[in-house]
Enzyme design. Structure first.
Site, PDB file in Angstrom:
ATOM      1  N   SER A 193      -3.076  -4.838   3.766  1.00 39.91           N
ATOM      2  CA  SER A 193      -3.650  -5.418   2.533  1.00 39.91           C
ATOM      3  C   SER A 193      -5.033  -5.438   2.769  1.00 39.91           C
ATOM      4  O   SER A 193      -5.785  -4.492   3.108  1.00 39.91           O
ATOM      5  CB  SER A 193      -3.141  -6.486   1.986  1.00 39.91           C
ATOM      6  N   ASP A 286       3.984  -1.791  -5.937  1.00 40.73           N
ATOM      7  CA  ASP A 286       2.623  -2.543  -5.587  1.00 40.73           C
ATOM      8  C   ASP A 286       1.475  -1.891  -6.272  1.00 40.73           C
ATOM      9  O   ASP A 286       1.341  -0.686  -6.435  1.00 40.73           O
ATOM     10  CB  ASP A 286       2.442  -2.314  -4.026  1.00 40.73           C
ATOM     11  N   HIS A 316       4.755  -5.860  -2.409  1.00 40.04           N
ATOM     12  CA  HIS A 316       3.502  -6.031  -1.543  1.00 40.04           C
ATOM     13  C   HIS A 316       3.858  -7.484  -0.692  1.00 40.04           C
ATOM     14  O   HIS A 316       4.526  -8.488  -1.084  1.00 40.04           O
ATOM     15  CB  HIS A 316       2.376  -6.477  -2.369  1.00 40.04           C
TER      16      HIS A 316
END
Length: 351
Positions: A193, A286, A316
């Site tokens: 991320s 996501d 996610h």
């Protein structure tokens, strides 16, 4: 010559423990991380479905106090990411842009196959070496990687570009031989991320020959709200609600003028032609999925060796659920194989 690759099927990591319903319920409410919309499709993994439904009862995570948000995120991996991985862990400090940064080093059983400098996710505002401790243990054991996990400075105390500057400085510091048990092995930089964003920029700024691979887990390759607004496939995202993603961006880069900086969208605005072989692990459900796929296509167009795995049934932040979710555990095993792929490519080239 690299050491034999570990087989997760024979490593004690094959199956996650059966979660107790009370633990899942208590943990989701305590962490307060997820939000689920009413029309969201069912999850094939019943644990993910339960977590999504329970999380919908709580407040949006960014509406908590920042301290509580951070504590909840750190607890997430502890509650749901526990692993049986047998790794040795010790603490150290690395030089950041403005001072020393805390870090943890993970030693796999036996001689490592390669080295990984890792930057945790958390929207540049939450997360720590503690939040990703169990995931790093798992990946170290599953892939044979010696890992240094770095705790860079977070917003809002340290807004953009502090995290990027720490990532660049700490990658160079971690590349120094004395920090590793086997400094001759391939060196990969990676993250998930927001940490994937930092890893990508650090790789772009590393210069030739410093790193041998790039390992990205659902990375933020573009940092603007326009990127999310353009994603009409999902109106929201379990694991990364759209409203929370906007809060992360506003917290990380409160100055709107800073959002035009190339470091805010390294997958599109920076030169990628010199990147090393790259692995991408993307979650289809996501908000960041389309950006990741566009980045994979850009690497293909540039002739950069890349491998992309798409996980259809995990959200996610699934790396924090490998102790309770079979789908998340299986996806994490595949991430370990992706790191293997990078070590293999580098080992062939260097050997």
């Amino acid at each position: 010559m690299t050491a034999p690759r570990p087989d997760p099927r024979n490593s004690g990591l094959q199956g996650p423990p059966s979660p107790a319903g009370s633990l899942v319920a208590a943990g989701v409410r305590g962490a307060g991380l997820f939000a689920r919309r009413a029309d969201e499709p069912d999850w094939g993994d019943p644990v993910l479905g339960a977590m999504s439904a329970l999380a919908a009862l709580g407040p949006k995570p960014h509406r908590l106090s920042l301290q509580r948000f951070r504590r909840g995120y750190d607890r997430l991996g502890l509650l749901f990411g526990r692993t049986k991985a047998q790794t040795r862990v010790d603490g150290l400090h690395l030089s950041g842009a403005t001072g020393p940064l805390r870090a943890r080093r993970y030693h796999p059983p036996g001689r490592p196959r390669g080295r990984l400098v890792y930057f945790h996710g958390g929207g540049f505002s939450i997360g720590s070496i503690a939040s990703h401790d169990h995931f790093c243990r798992f990946i170290s054991h599953a892939s044979g990687a010696e890992i240094i996990s770095v705790e860079y400075c977070l917003a809002p105390e340290h807004p953009f570009p502090a995290g990027v500057e720490d990532a660049i400085a700490s990658l160079h510091a971690a590349a120094r031989d004395p920090l590793w048990s086997s400094p001759d092995l391939p060196l990969v930089v990676g993250g998930d991320s927001a940490g994937g964003n930092l890893a990508l920029i650090a790789a772009q700024q590393a210069g030739p020959g410093l790193i041998d691979g790039l390992w990205l887990v659902y990375p933020t390759v573009g940092g603007t709200l326009d990127m999310l607004d353009g994603n009409r496939r999902l109106t929201d995202s379990f694991g990364l609600p759209r409203e929370t993603a906007a809060w992360f961006l506003n917290t990380y880069a409160p100055d709107p003028g800073a959002r035009d900086h190339p470091w805010m969208q390294p997958g599109t605005a920076l030169d990628c032609a010199g990147l090393p072989p790259t692995y991408l692990g993307l979650a289809e459900r996501d908000l960041l999925f389309e950006g990741g796929m566009n980045f994979a296509r850009r690497l293909d167009d540039l002739g950069i060796p890349q491998q992309t795995d798409v996980f259809e049934e995990v959200p996610h932040a699934f790396i924090h659920m490998i102790g309770v979710s079979a789908a998340s555990h299986a996806a994490a095993c595949t991430l370990g194989q992706g790191l293997d792929w990078l070590f293999d490519r580098a080992g062939t080239r260097l050997g």
